[in-house]
Design a protein around this motif. Sequence first.
Motif, mmCIF file in Angstrom:
data_model
loop_
_atom_site.group_PDB
_atom_site.id
_atom_site.type_symbol
_atom_site.label_atom_id
_atom_site.label_comp_id
_atom_site.label_asym_id
_atom_site.label_seq_id
_atom_site.Cartn_x
_atom_site.Cartn_y
_atom_site.Cartn_z
ATOM 1 N N THR A 196 6.003 -4.417 -12.432
ATOM 2 C CA THR A 196 5.191 -3.695 -11.457
ATOM 3 C C THR A 196 3.786 -3.442 -12.007
ATOM 4 O O THR A 196 3.621 -3.022 -13.150
ATOM 5 N N LYS B 237 -6.256 7.843 -7.540
ATOM 6 C CA LYS B 237 -5.008 7.603 -6.828
ATOM 7 C C LYS B 237 -4.658 6.113 -6.798
ATOM 8 O O LYS B 237 -5.532 5.248 -6.831
ATOM 9 N N VAL B 238 -3.359 5.821 -6.702
ATOM 10 C CA VAL B 238 -2.881 4.446 -6.584
ATOM 11 C C VAL B 238 -3.340 3.865 -5.256
ATOM 12 O O VAL B 238 -3.115 4.472 -4.191
ATOM 13 N N ASN C 226 -5.185 1.370 -9.407
ATOM 14 C CA ASN C 226 -5.683 2.696 -9.035
ATOM 15 C C ASN C 226 -7.180 2.647 -8.744
ATOM 16 O O ASN C 226 -7.939 1.981 -9.457
ATOM 17 N N ASP D 215 -2.351 -0.438 -14.343
ATOM 18 C CA ASP D 215 -1.232 0.093 -15.123
ATOM 19 C C ASP D 215 -0.064 -0.870 -14.951
ATOM 20 O O ASP D 215 0.399 -1.081 -13.821
ATOM 21 N N ASP E 159 0.862 -1.175 0.000
ATOM 22 C CA ASP E 159 0.000 0.000 0.000
ATOM 23 C C ASP E 159 0.901 1.230 0.000
ATOM 24 O O ASP E 159 2.073 1.141 -0.372
ATOM 25 N N SER E 160 0.423 2.372 0.421
ATOM 26 C CA SER E 160 1.218 3.598 0.311
ATOM 27 C C SER E 160 2.432 3.638 1.222
ATOM 28 O O SER E 160 3.354 4.416 1.009
ATOM 29 N N ARG F 66 0.294 -1.387 -10.980
ATOM 30 C CA ARG F 66 -0.347 -0.417 -10.095
ATOM 31 C C ARG F 66 -1.857 -0.515 -10.250
ATOM 32 O O ARG F 66 -2.377 -0.481 -11.363
ATOM 33 N N THR G 104 0.239 -1.320 -5.016
ATOM 34 C CA THR G 104 1.317 -1.543 -5.980
ATOM 35 C C THR G 104 1.789 -2.984 -5.827
ATOM 36 O O THR G 104 2.128 -3.422 -4.710
#
Length: 287
Positions: free
Chosen positions: A260, A279-280, A264, A255, A198-199, A262, A283
């Motif tokens: 990788t 927002k993402v 969103n 994406d 996560d973030s 992502r 990931t």
Amino acid sequence: MQFTMKHLLFALVTACLLAGCTPKSTTPADGTAVDSTAAVDSLQKVFLAVSQGVWVMNDYIADIEKTRSPLHSADKLEGVVAMIVNGEVKGDSLEIPVSWTNHEGTSFMLYFRPGQQAQHWPTDLHDTEQTGDSYAVGHATANGATQLSLYHYDKSHALLDTRAFTKVADAAPDNDVSWGLQTIVNETLIAGTYAVHDSSKTVGTITFNRDGSCTGYGKYKSYYVFTDFLGGPVPNFDEIAFNLGGDDDKRFAIDIKADTIRLNNMVGVEEDGTLKADKVRLTLVRK
């Protein structure tokens, strides 16, 4: 002696047997007579020996490997894009289920009869825009591998173009004509094991399987990468759904860059064309 119906029937049967009038032959394209049963059996065996399975159009496979985006490869999906040969023969013909433009399922009949060239089997598939055009199915070899090919002829029997297909599986669940192409997309873009971030931190792992199932992270048990962009407003990004159609259906804009992925969040409404990537959320990094 009176000539009765019994005598007439006996005379007709005898004459037919003496003349050999039981149908045994047909005339192929080169004009030579062959035994019809033997010809059908031979053509059937040759075709089915290498053709049974799930076949996906080569041009799409090559393009999805290059673009790594179903949205950007969607323009390749015209006409017959996938076929299933299941070996369920009826007489001198075989029904072949196909995916048409990756949007609907249909089928055509293949006939075990001599075609325009050796090992080209005629079909009842026709070009609706060009009267007299016809199609045949046959085998070809490229880089040592057998391909199934769809040959397009004009009304004078000249070959206009050829579309090649690669075998991706021996069978499809429930003869689902969309399954083969979807499996190729899964295998090319998604399949594998990833660390989930996560973030701020790593929050787990997830494994995507070729067949559309997934394990290891939260309630996600299946995934579906959208490949059909007909029938409504088209977003300007690729989209993935987890547990599609279930109570816990969850969708993301996706994406893919190298190893990788992502995911969103999305905002807006797909039906009115306002759907956008936001927002993402997560990931995924391939392990």
